[in-house]
Structures are given as structure tokens and as C-alpha cells.
Design a protein around this motif. Structure first.
Motif, PDB file in Angstrom:
ATOM      1  N   GLN A   1       0.828  -1.205   0.000  1.00  0.00           N
ATOM      2  CA  GLN A   1       0.000   0.000   0.000  1.00  0.00           C
ATOM      3  C   GLN A   1       0.862   1.255   0.000  1.00  0.00           C
ATOM      4  OE1 GLN A   1      -3.136   0.187  -0.480  1.00  0.00           O
ATOM      5  NE2 GLN A   1      -3.410   2.376  -0.139  1.00  0.00           N
ATOM      6  N   LEU A   2       1.934   1.259   0.781  1.00  0.00           N
ATOM      7  CA  LEU A   2       2.833   2.416   0.820  1.00  0.00           C
ATOM      8  C   LEU A   2       3.475   2.656  -0.541  1.00  0.00           C
ATOM      9  CD1 LEU A   2       4.614   1.891   4.276  1.00  0.00           C
ATOM     10  CD2 LEU A   2       2.927   3.645   3.687  1.00  0.00           C
ATOM     11  N   GLU A   3       3.819   1.584  -1.246  1.00  0.00           N
ATOM     12  CA  GLU A   3       4.433   1.730  -2.562  1.00  0.00           C
ATOM     13  C   GLU A   3       3.441   2.320  -3.564  1.00  0.00           C
ATOM     14  OE1 GLU A   3       6.064  -2.047  -3.658  1.00  0.00           O
ATOM     15  OE2 GLU A   3       7.503  -2.059  -1.994  1.00  0.00           O
ATOM     16  N   ARG A   4       2.176   1.938  -3.470  1.00  0.00           N
ATOM     17  CA  ARG A   4       1.156   2.509  -4.355  1.00  0.00           C
ATOM     18  C   ARG A   4       0.983   3.995  -4.093  1.00  0.00           C
ATOM     19  NH1 ARG A   4      -3.280  -2.345  -3.536  1.00  0.00           N
ATOM     20  NH2 ARG A   4      -2.319  -3.868  -4.962  1.00  0.00           N
ATOM     21  N   ILE A   5       0.942   4.363  -2.821  1.00  0.00           N
ATOM     22  CA  ILE A   5       0.790   5.774  -2.461  1.00  0.00           C
ATOM     23  C   ILE A   5       1.992   6.568  -2.948  1.00  0.00           C
ATOM     24  CG2 ILE A   5       0.680   7.388  -0.517  1.00  0.00           C
ATOM     25  CD1 ILE A   5      -0.853   5.195   1.022  1.00  0.00           C
ATOM     26  N   ALA A   6       3.192   6.008  -2.750  1.00  0.00           N
ATOM     27  CA  ALA A   6       4.414   6.700  -3.170  1.00  0.00           C
ATOM     28  C   ALA A   6       4.451   6.878  -4.685  1.00  0.00           C
ATOM     29  CB  ALA A   6       5.640   5.925  -2.696  1.00  0.00           C
ATOM     30  N   HIS A   7       3.969   5.871  -5.435  1.00  0.00           N
ATOM     31  CA  HIS A   7       3.975   5.989  -6.893  1.00  0.00           C
ATOM     32  C   HIS A   7       2.970   7.040  -7.359  1.00  0.00           C
ATOM     33  CE1 HIS A   7       4.856   4.831 -10.949  1.00  0.00           C
ATOM     34  NE2 HIS A   7       3.612   4.450 -11.197  1.00  0.00           N
TER      35      HIS A   7
ATOM     36  N   GLU B   1       2.273  12.631  -9.448  1.00  0.00           N
ATOM     37  CA  GLU B   1       1.725  13.974  -9.239  1.00  0.00           C
ATOM     38  C   GLU B   1       2.811  15.021  -9.017  1.00  0.00           C
ATOM     39  OE1 GLU B   1      -1.020  13.653  -6.014  1.00  0.00           O
ATOM     40  OE2 GLU B   1      -2.243  12.122  -7.017  1.00  0.00           O
ATOM     41  N   GLY B   2       4.068  14.578  -9.025  1.00  0.00           N
ATOM     42  CA  GLY B   2       5.168  15.521  -8.847  1.00  0.00           C
ATOM     43  C   GLY B   2       5.467  15.873  -7.406  1.00  0.00           C
TER      44      GLY B   2
ATOM     45  N   PRO C   1       7.925  13.608 -13.887  1.00  0.00           N
ATOM     46  CA  PRO C   1       6.631  14.146 -13.457  1.00  0.00           C
ATOM     47  C   PRO C   1       6.572  15.661 -13.644  1.00  0.00           C
ATOM     48  CG  PRO C   1       7.544  12.646 -11.807  1.00  0.00           C
ATOM     49  CD  PRO C   1       8.626  12.914 -12.807  1.00  0.00           C
ATOM     50  N   ALA C   2       5.359  16.179 -13.641  1.00  0.00           N
ATOM     51  CA  ALA C   2       5.167  17.615 -13.815  1.00  0.00           C
ATOM     52  C   ALA C   2       5.962  18.396 -12.770  1.00  0.00           C
ATOM     53  CB  ALA C   2       3.679  17.951 -13.712  1.00  0.00           C
ATOM     54  N   GLY C   3       6.685  19.403 -13.237  1.00  0.00           N
ATOM     55  CA  GLY C   3       7.462  20.250 -12.344  1.00  0.00           C
ATOM     56  C   GLY C   3       8.834  19.707 -12.000  1.00  0.00           C
ATOM     57  N   ALA C   4       9.180  18.513 -12.515  1.00  0.00           N
ATOM     58  CA  ALA C   4      10.482  17.918 -12.175  1.00  0.00           C
ATOM     59  C   ALA C   4      11.366  17.693 -13.402  1.00  0.00           C
ATOM     60  CB  ALA C   4      10.270  16.596 -11.446  1.00  0.00           C
TER      61      ALA C   4
ATOM     62  N   LEU D   1       1.014   5.425 -18.973  1.00  0.00           N
ATOM     63  CA  LEU D   1      -0.125   5.188 -18.083  1.00  0.00           C
ATOM     64  C   LEU D   1      -0.279   6.346 -17.106  1.00  0.00           C
ATOM     65  CD1 LEU D   1       0.510   1.412 -17.305  1.00  0.00           C
ATOM     66  CD2 LEU D   1      -1.036   2.362 -19.018  1.00  0.00           C
ATOM     67  N   GLU D   2      -1.480   6.882 -17.041  1.00  0.00           N
ATOM     68  CA  GLU D   2      -1.755   7.973 -16.114  1.00  0.00           C
ATOM     69  C   GLU D   2      -2.645   7.472 -14.978  1.00  0.00           C
ATOM     70  OE1 GLU D   2      -0.537  11.190 -16.203  1.00  0.00           O
ATOM     71  OE2 GLU D   2       0.789  10.567 -17.830  1.00  0.00           O
ATOM     72  N   ASP D   3      -3.850   8.001 -14.844  1.00  0.00           N
ATOM     73  CA  ASP D   3      -4.700   7.685 -13.702  1.00  0.00           C
ATOM     74  C   ASP D   3      -5.442   6.363 -13.870  1.00  0.00           C
ATOM     75  OD1 ASP D   3      -3.941  10.063 -12.551  1.00  0.00           O
ATOM     76  OD2 ASP D   3      -5.633  11.183 -13.390  1.00  0.00           O
ATOM     77  N   ASN D   4      -5.641   5.679 -12.734  1.00  0.00           N
ATOM     78  CA  ASN D   4      -6.562   4.530 -12.608  1.00  0.00           C
ATOM     79  C   ASN D   4      -6.138   3.281 -13.368  1.00  0.00           C
ATOM     80  OD1 ASN D   4      -8.364   5.793 -10.811  1.00  0.00           O
ATOM     81  ND2 ASN D   4      -9.362   6.855 -12.508  1.00  0.00           N
ATOM     82  N   TRP D   5      -4.840   3.072 -13.488  1.00  0.00           N
ATOM     83  CA  TRP D   5      -4.331   1.803 -14.006  1.00  0.00           C
ATOM     84  C   TRP D   5      -3.667   1.043 -12.871  1.00  0.00           C
ATOM     85  CZ3 TRP D   5      -5.671   0.395 -18.804  1.00  0.00           C
ATOM     86  CH2 TRP D   5      -5.998   1.391 -19.734  1.00  0.00           C
TER      87      TRP D   5
END
Length: 707
Positions: free
Chosen positions: A503-509, A514-515, A532-535, A584-588
């Protein structure tokens, strides 16, 4: 002493010396036939950075440099960490070596020496099992070699702790050869305790044999109503059972929050054809009848005996019916009757919920939900047939021993010759797996010394996405560098994943995409994806890898790499190690070895960077499926509804024409949005887990239409 007596004594001494040399040489020659000798150098680690070996040696390396408890480390899969048993790092060696770790070389491994120990222990116990029954020393020697040349033993070298199949022979030795109740109890306690340090799967197997021993003792006592004796026997059995319970605990099996179960029961099973179907072609005789087995059966269900051992088993059966001497094996069979029950249980577990013969599904059944946890512990269930396979060979050899010396002198050598000829190509294949031990270069993927500066100036090395399988060699090398400097890594390939860490890895990804980045973390890209955006200003390249160095190290790598865009008329797939995963962006969900699933009922997005702006309209090809029949999906391009797709439960290709005027800049945002108002029915073939998934994406292609 007369001259004749002196000659006899001298000849006797030479014969005894020859026997001792043969006993020492046999297992060593077998080892050298299957393994490159360079693996024995404990400072030679580079050959281990492949497949499961990397997991095991890294678990030891991290435990050595980052132990945060008696059996636990938090350098791998940070911050949760893992116990040494859940990286299959052989606690039998890791735990005692930890205190003397400062005295060991910086690069140190014990897997190579462990292989030699396992082969020698296996041969020794095979010889001890046969010695008392063999008509001669040489018959015992040949029998021990045959009992060691079981292909299953060497097929498991990529999972080094599973090469400890000598423990199964040890259990048979206790069952058949030790007669004293006290001696049996001591042997069982020691053997079970050691097994608890090595591998839970083998522990299950030897516990089945231990259970047969308890049945053999308790049942006659119950029949005689000797209840005091029953109580004593049960009490001793419980005390014996404490040994593996304790050693499993010392190994870290009961770590808080860690699950011992996983998915896969029914997939990693054994087929009914496994004994004579190697499912691979590198056998001289077996390759002639080899047919690929289904899925996980080809590895975990591998049980091919070899032509020599199959010949031996058939010969023993024929001799049993034709030779009066062979039929005296009934005394051993009478002792073995208590093994029938445990063997039946192991056999049913090995076949699992899907019974097949030569890839033909005979029948399949659903296991009770209440058993998911228990069966998940034995997900690689095909292994459970190992004790029965060894018992078949043992019984065949003992049966041949009961015949005439002339018959023994023909059958055993002939079986050995056939076995050697049959498995020779297989031995060559196995040997090639360790041949890279000759190349001692540790860092082949990440040779730059600048990695050490980047790592030591980072608080964490974060692989994105957090999936070691994408490029194991790269992951193992860079993680070895990180652990050597006691710098934690955000993920790890574990024998059993920790739910909290997952779960922590999913949150971190998600934060990474999201940058939301940490300035002191070294981010490593498995694929050459856009930052990522801004980086984007932080994106660098080293040894061909895209990275985001810690902010304070940006000036060490001034070159900003050019992120590749999508080329027209090129296929991009969405497996975990392919460039498509960058889009791949959101919800994959995480890509696997075939494609990627979207989250059920959620709009899933792709962001496609273009190499250059098109001159014409674009044709977008997508390969999709759904486990929901009648799945009508809306397709948005740059937030504009373009079309609807009718998805089925079969892989279908869809062509979508995107007008050039819709394309602004050098990117395309594709959003696949399920029509929730549609009437969706799950496919009757869909598994429970599949019904929770949305759309399956395999690949895409962009082509310019003709203007």
C-alpha cells in the motif's frame, strides 16, 4: 604375520581407501557436473544478480548492513522491511553469520558453498539409507548416486534453499533406520528445527513424514487401550513439534502484519503426467515425449524422474512379481503403510484444484473460501509430490537389492547409464546457469562510480515503478550498491509481500506521478519515461538510466536527456518492462507480463508524447478486452468525446481516427471511460478477482492516415 597375511592386509587397506575416496569423490563430481566451481568463492557475488538468487543474496546483504531486529532489516522494502525468511535468505546461515559480519569481506555470499553442502549431505544420507540393505559397498554407492541424480533436485537451483532436499531423505532415514524411541525423538526435533530455518515448503513435506511416524506409534497404543502410553507419545510429539515452531519464529516467520499466504494455489500445480513428461527438451530420452505443461506446472510441477529412474522403477515392479527374493521387500512395505495417509494428502495438495494430464484438463473444482489462507501458504503446491518421488526411487533400489547379485550387477549400472545419458543435456543447461560466475564484474549495468556519490548523498533510493521484475539485474546491482552504503530502497521482491508495504508503494507511486517529490531521494526510472510535472529540470541520465538525483547533486550530471516520443507505425505494449508503461496515467493497476488492467468503473487515462506533430489525421490502434460482456466504453481525446467502443470478453483490435485539428502540442491524452449506464454482465469464465477489474490493455500503435 606371514607374507600372505601382510599382502591381504595391504590389499584390504587399499580397498578401504578406494571406498573412502569413492564416497568423497562421488558427490563432488556430481556437484561439478551441475555447477561452475567459481560459485564456491564466497566473495564472488555477481553471478547471483539474476532471477531468485538476487532476492536471496540481497536479503542477506541487507540484514547484514541494516538489521533493525534479531531477524529483520529495513533497508529493503523501506520503511516496512522484511524478515530474512521472507527474502528466502537461508536463516540457518544468515543468523549465525550476522554477529561476525564485520570480520567478513565487503562482498560475501554463502549460496555457492550451500549448493556443495546440499549435494554432499544429500548423497551422504542416500548412502546411509541404503548401506545396511545393499549386498555390497558398490551397490550402495551406485544406489546413492541414483538417489542423488533426481532431476527435481537440480531443477530447483534458482531457488537455493529448495535444494535442501536432503532433509526429505533425513526424514526417511529417521522413519526407517532409527529404532530407539528416544533416538527418533531427538532426530526428529533436530531435523524439524533445522528445516524451520531453511524453508517452510520442505517443512510441510517432512512434517507429513513425521505425522506418519506418530500414527505408527499411537495407533497400536490406542488399539491396546494403553492411554498412558498414548499420552506420553503425544507429549513427546508436541515437544518435538516445538522445535520448528521456535526456529520459524527465530527466522521471522511471525513478523507483525506479514501474511504467510499468497495467491497461486491451483496454478503452480502438478500434472498427472509430471513423472514422465519433463515439459522441456533438454533430456536425451525425455525430450522425445516432452509436451509443454500448463502455466506454473512447468516449474513448480516439474517432477520428471529421468529415463534411468523410470527404468529402475519399472524393473523393480517386474522383479517383485517374478523374483521370490524381490518379494521380501514386503517387510519394508509393511513399515511404509503408515505413510499412505500423509502421501495421499500431499498428492491431493500437489494436484490442487485443477487436475490435468498432458495439458488436458480432466476436472476442476472451487476450493472453499475458508481454506484460502491455508492453501495460500502452499500456493506452489506441485512441490508437495517430492517425498513420494524419492520414496519410489528408494523402494525400487531396495527391491533390486533383494534379488540375486547378478541381477543387481545388471540393473543398477544399467539404470545409472541410462539416467546419465538422459539428463546430460539437462545437466549442461543447469551448469550454464552458474557459468557467469566466471565473470566477477559486480556492476555490469551500473558501472559508473558516480552512483556511490549519488547514493551516499540520498536518504532513499526510489525505483519507479516499484517493481523489481521489470529489470532484475539492474535492480539487484543498484540495490546492492545502496545496501552496501546502508541507504534504504523503496521496494523489494519478497517471497510473500507485506500488505502494508504494498500500500505504501502505491501511495508513493501516485505521489511521484503527481510531482510530489522529496529533494533528498534518488529516483531511478526502470523505463525512459518523462519526468513528473514540475520535475523536468531534475531529469538526468547515468549509465543509460533516467534518474532524478537528490537536488544537491544536480550539478554532478549536467546533461538533461531527451525523452523519446511515440514514433508512428511502431507497436507499444503495456507489459511491466515495456515503454508503454510510461504512458499510463490515472486509474491503471501495475502492468504484468501481458498487459495492464484499469480500475473497475473508473476512467483510465493514457498520455502519449508524440515524436513530432502529425501532418494528417492519426489512426490509433488499441488491443483491449473486458471480463464484462457488453462493456460500452467512451473514448475521449484531449477531453473531447470522440467515439464509443464495444468491448467483449475476447481480445479485440479497435481502430480510432483522431482528427489532426484535435491535436494541440506534442501530446495526446486518451481517456477510456466505461458507460456505467450500460447493462454489464460478468463472463461466466471470469474469476472472482477478474470481476473486480475494468479494461485490459495490451498494446497500441499510431499511424498517420493518407491525406
Amino acid at each position: 604375520m606371514t607374507l600372505s597375511e601382510r599382502v591381504d592386509t595391504l590389499l584390504g587397506d587399499k580397498k578401504e581407501l578406494a571406498k573412502q575416496i569413492a564416497l568423497v569423490a562421488a558427490p563432488i563430481l556430481i556437484f561439478l557436473w551441475f555447477f561452475h566451481p567459481a560459485v564456491l568463492d564466497p566473495t564472488n557475488v555477481s553471478w547471483l544478480f539474476q532471477k531468485d538468487w538476487g532476492q536471496h543474496v540481497l536479503g542477506w546483504h541487507a540484514f547484514r548492513y541494516g538489521a533493525d531486529g534479531f531477524n529483520h532489516q529495513n533497508l529493503l522494502a523501506h520503511p516496512t522491511g522484511l524478515s530474512v525468511i521472507y527474502t528466502d535468505s537461508n536463516p540457518l546461515f544468515a543468523l549465525p553469520l550476522k554477529p561476525i559480519s564485520p570480520l567478513l569481506p565487503a562482498n560475501f555470499q554463502y549460496i555457492g558453498p550451500w549448493f556443495l553442502f546440499c549435494i554432499c549431505a544429500h548423497f551422504y544420507l542416500a548412502y546411509k539409507l541404503l548401506q545396511r540393505h545393499a549386498p555390497s559397498f558398490w551397490a550402495a554407492l551406485v544406489g546413492a548416486v541414483l538417489l542423488t541424480l533426481v532431476p527435481t533436485l537440480f531443477n530447483r537451483i534458482m531457488h537455493d534453499t529448495l535444494v535442501a532436499q536432503f532433509l526429505i531423505l533425513w526424514a526417511f532415514y529417521i522413519y526407517f533406520e532409527i529404532t530407539s524411541p528416544r533416538g527418533k525423538a531427538i532426530h526428529w526435533a533436530i531435523m524439524l528445527g533445522i528445516t524451520g530455518f531453511i524453508h517452510p515448503y520442505i517443512l510441510i513435506m517432512v512434517l507429513a513424514l513425521w505425522g506418519a511416524e506418530q500414527l505408527r506409534r499411537v495407533w497400536p497404543q490406542l488399539m491396546a487401550r494403553e492411554f498412558i502410553q498414548v499420552a506420553r507419545t503425544v507429549g513427546v510429539a508436541i515437544l518435538t513439534l516445538l522445535a520448528p515452531i521456535i526456529t520459524l519464529g527465530l527466522s521471522g516467520a511471525y513478523a507483525p502484519g506479514q501474511s504467510a499466504g499468497s495467491f497461486g494455489y491451483g496454478f503452480y500445480s502438478m500434472g498427472l503426467d509430471a513423472l514422465f513428461n519433463p515439459s522441456r527438451k533438454d533430456f536425451t530420452f525425455g525430450g522425445l515425449v516432452s509436451v509443454p505443461q500448463d502455466g506454473g506446472q512447468s516449474m513448480e510441477g516439474f517432477m520428471y524422474m529421468g529415463a534411468g529412474l523410470l527404468f529402475l522403477i519399472v524393473a523393480a515392479i517386474v522383479l517383485f512379481y517374478r523374483s521370490e527374493g524381490a518379494r521380501t521387500i514386503r517387510d519394508t512395505l509393511s513399515k511404509s503403510v503408515w505413510l499412505i495417509g500423509p502421501f495421499v494428502v500431499l498428492f491431493v495438495i500437489a494436484l490442487s484444484s485443477k487436475v490435468q494430464f498432458y495439458n488436458i484438463e480432466i476436472f476442476k473444482y472451487e476450493t472453499p473460501k475458508a481454506l484460502d489462507g491455508v492453501l495460500g501458504i502452499m500456493r506452489a503446491s506441485g512441490r508437495m509430490f517430492w517425498p513420494m518421488a524419492y520414496f519410489m526411487v528408494l523402494l525400487a533400489i531396495l527391491t533390486v537389492y533383494r534379488t540375486r547379485l547378478k541381477t543387481v550387477a545388471i540393473i543398477l549400472p544399467l539404470a545409472l547409464v541410462i539416467q546419465v545419458i538422459d539428463i546430460a543435456p539437462f545437466a549442461k543447461s543447469v551448469h550454464s546457469e552458474t557459468a557467469m560466475a566466471a565473470n566477477r564484474t559486480v556492476y555490469q549495468k551500473v558501472p559508473s562510480k558516480l552512483w556511490d556519490d549519488l547514493i551516499t548523498n540520498a536518504d532513499l533510493v526510489s525505483f519507479q515503478p516499484a517493481n523489481a521484475h521489470i529489470n532484475k539485474r539492474l535492480f539487484y546491482e543498484l540495490t546492492w550498491r545502496s545496501v552496501s552504503h546502508a541507504v534504504p530502497v523503496n521496494t523489494m521482491y519478497a517471497a510473500r509481500p507485506h500488505p502494508r508495504q504494498t500500500q505504501l508503494e502505491r501511495i508513493a507511486h501516485a505521489n511521484f506521478n503527481e510531482g510530489k517529490l522529496d529533494p533528498d531521494t534518488l529516483y531511478v526510472f526502470f523505463n525512459k519515461c518523462q519526468a513528473p510535472a514540475g520535475a523536468q529540470h531534475r531529469l538526468r541520465e547515468l549509465d543509460g538510466l533516467f534518474i532524478l538525483p537528490p537536488v544537491k547533486m544536480l550539478d554532478k550530471l549536467p546533461q538533461v536527456p531527451q525523452v523519446p516520443g511515440i514514433e508512428y507505425d511502431e507497436d507499444y505494449n503495456f507489459t511491466w518492462n515495456a515503454l508503454g508503461s510510461c504512458f499510463l496515467e490515472d486509474n491503471w493497476l501495475s502492468p504484468d507480463s501481458k498487459g495492464v488492467w484499469s480500475r473497475a468503473g473508473q476512467p483510465a487515462e493514457l498520455n502519449l508524447p508524440l515524436a513530432d506533430r502529425p501532418r494528417h489525421d492519426i489512426s490509433l490502434s488499441l488491443s483491449l478486452l473486458s471480463f464484462l460482456s457488453g462493456n460500452k466504453t467512451k473514448v475521449y481525446v484531449n477531453d473531447r468525446l470522440l467515439t464509443h467502443l464495444d468491448l467483449t470478453t475476447q481480445i479485440t483490435d479497435h481502430e480510432i481516427v483522431i482528427p489532426r485539428r484535435w491535436i494541440k502540442g506534442k501530446s495526446l491524452n486518451i481517456r477510456l471511460e466505461p458507460d456505467l449506464e450500460a447493462s454489464l454482465k460478468p463472463s461466466p469464465k471470469a474469476s472472482a478477482s477478474a470481476r473486480k477489474l475494468g479494461i485490459r490493455l495490451y498494446d497500441l500503435r499510431l499511424s498517420e492516415t493518407k491525406g
